[in-house]
Design a protein around this motif. Structure first.
Motif, PDB file in Angstrom:
ATOM      1  N   CYS A  75     -63.989  22.997  -1.822  1.00 13.51           N
ATOM      2  CA  CYS A  75     -65.183  23.763  -1.203  1.00 13.51           C
ATOM      3  C   CYS A  75     -65.675  25.005  -2.005  1.00 13.51           C
ATOM      4  CB  CYS A  75     -64.570  24.195   0.151  1.00 13.51           C
ATOM      5  SG  CYS A  75     -66.274  24.918   1.101  1.00 13.51           S
ATOM      6  N   ARG A 119     -61.649  26.139   8.583  1.00 12.86           N
ATOM      7  CA  ARG A 119     -61.580  27.211   7.301  1.00 12.86           C
ATOM      8  C   ARG A 119     -62.692  26.900   6.238  1.00 12.86           C
ATOM      9  NH1 ARG A 119     -56.073  28.981   6.983  1.00 12.86           N
ATOM     10  NH2 ARG A 119     -55.971  28.313   4.890  1.00 12.86           N
ATOM     11  N   GLU A 120     -63.095  25.751   6.137  1.00 12.41           N
ATOM     12  CA  GLU A 120     -64.135  25.357   5.466  1.00 12.41           C
ATOM     13  C   GLU A 120     -65.429  26.075   5.798  1.00 12.41           C
ATOM     14  OE1 GLU A 120     -65.154  21.245   4.188  1.00 12.41           O
ATOM     15  OE2 GLU A 120     -62.984  20.880   4.113  1.00 12.41           O
ATOM     16  N   GLU A 121     -65.769  26.066   6.987  1.00  9.94           N
ATOM     17  CA  GLU A 121     -66.889  26.848   7.802  1.00  9.94           C
ATOM     18  C   GLU A 121     -66.609  28.428   7.485  1.00  9.94           C
ATOM     19  OE1 GLU A 121     -69.284  25.476   8.725  1.00  9.94           O
ATOM     20  OE2 GLU A 121     -68.944  23.320   8.708  1.00  9.94           O
ATOM     21  N   ASN A 127     -58.753  20.736   0.199  1.00  8.41           N
ATOM     22  CA  ASN A 127     -60.281  20.475   0.599  1.00  8.41           C
ATOM     23  C   ASN A 127     -60.880  22.006   0.550  1.00  8.41           C
ATOM     24  OD1 ASN A 127     -58.254  21.571   2.998  1.00  8.41           O
ATOM     25  ND2 ASN A 127     -60.449  21.497   4.203  1.00  8.41           N
ATOM     26  N   LEU A 128     -60.072  23.041   0.569  1.00 10.03           N
ATOM     27  CA  LEU A 128     -60.772  24.474   0.564  1.00 10.03           C
ATOM     28  C   LEU A 128     -60.733  24.649  -0.879  1.00 10.03           C
ATOM     29  CD1 LEU A 128     -58.793  26.680   3.099  1.00 10.03           C
ATOM     30  CD2 LEU A 128     -60.689  25.481   3.303  1.00 10.03           C
ATOM     31  N   THR A 136     -61.470  21.876   8.704  1.00 10.55           N
ATOM     32  CA  THR A 136     -62.918  22.026   8.900  1.00 10.55           C
ATOM     33  C   THR A 136     -63.241  23.536   9.282  1.00 10.55           C
ATOM     34  OG1 THR A 136     -63.007  19.831   9.953  1.00 10.55           O
ATOM     35  CG2 THR A 136     -64.865  21.216  10.258  1.00 10.55           C
TER      36      THR A 136
END
Length: 230
Positions: free
Chosen positions: A86, A46-48, A82-83, A44
């Motif tokens: 993104c 790292r996504e932000e 997930n990255l 989370t």
């Protein structure tokens, strides 16, 4: 905090590139200490970090360099799923901050990464489907926000769509998607939506006459399946 700062119109003059890199490393170290069954969602922060960098890359070269390194093919393919998702989801944001020459490399790297999905085994279809869906969504935003008539990179988007099209789940003669899972339905749905936004001349040339008929048929069964799963 990062989520709030992402919406700020301006930021103080700091070395934001170094700050974001530290945040990226911090979460990776914390994740190693957490138990495997931890309820904390890994990735989370790292996504932000990525969202923050895209929001302010126009103001700080260090953030642009961070994104440039992250989206390079050799680095991109090593990122968590997930990255990758993104970045693919927000291709339109990268388009806004990259130069024309960098965009050519970006879409070339995306096409190469998509092409590698053909080696996925049946037991590993979820990551492939997730990334394909993310890429369809990202390309749709690119087509939606930029005038295709004046866009110099439209041919790169078209190339990505051609590769993605070959990766779509197989449609049986009965009109059902292979495995009939939700991700396959969503993948076709996003594909149809994106192709509907593509330049008509290119689309007709790509799909040819019988492909165009198939596309109309796919729209019908995709909508039917979506209604069925509601």
């Amino acid at each position: 905090v990062l989520r709030c700062l992402s919406t700020a119109p301006r930021l103080p003059s700091l070395d934001w590139g170094s700050i974001i890199r530290c945040c990226m490393r911090y979460e990776a170290k914390v994740a190693e200490l957490l138990p495997k069954d931890s309820a904390s969602k890994n990735g989370t922060l790292r996504e932000e970090c990525i969202m923050f960098a895209m929001a302010h890359a126009n103001q700080f070269d260090s953030l642009l360099t961070f994104l440039d390194e992250l989206s390079d093919f050799s680095r991109f393919r090593t990122l968590e799923i997930n990255l990758q998702s993104c970045l693919l989801n927000h291709l339109a944001d990268l388009v806004k901050v990259y130069s024309n020459s960098r965009l050519e490399k970006l879409f070339g790297d995306v096409s190469n990464h998509l092409s590698s999905f053909t080696s996925y085994k049946e037991s590993s279809t979820y990551p492939k489907s997730l990334l394909c869906i993310s890429c369809w969504k990202g390309l749709y935003e690119c087509l939606d926000e930029v005038s295709v008539d004046s866009s110099g990179y439209i041919s790169h988007i078209e190339r990505c769509m051609e590769v993605l099209f070959t990766l779509l789940p197989v449609v049986q003669s009965s009109g059902s998607v292979s495995s009939a899972d939700v991700s396959s339905v969503e993948e076709w749905s996003e594909a149809v939506r994106c192709l509907g936004k593509a330049p008509q001349i290119w689309l007709l040339d790509f799909l040819k006459v019988w492909y165009a008929y198939t596309l109309h048929y796919m729209i019908y069964f995709t909508v039917s399946l979506l209604h069925h799963h509601q």
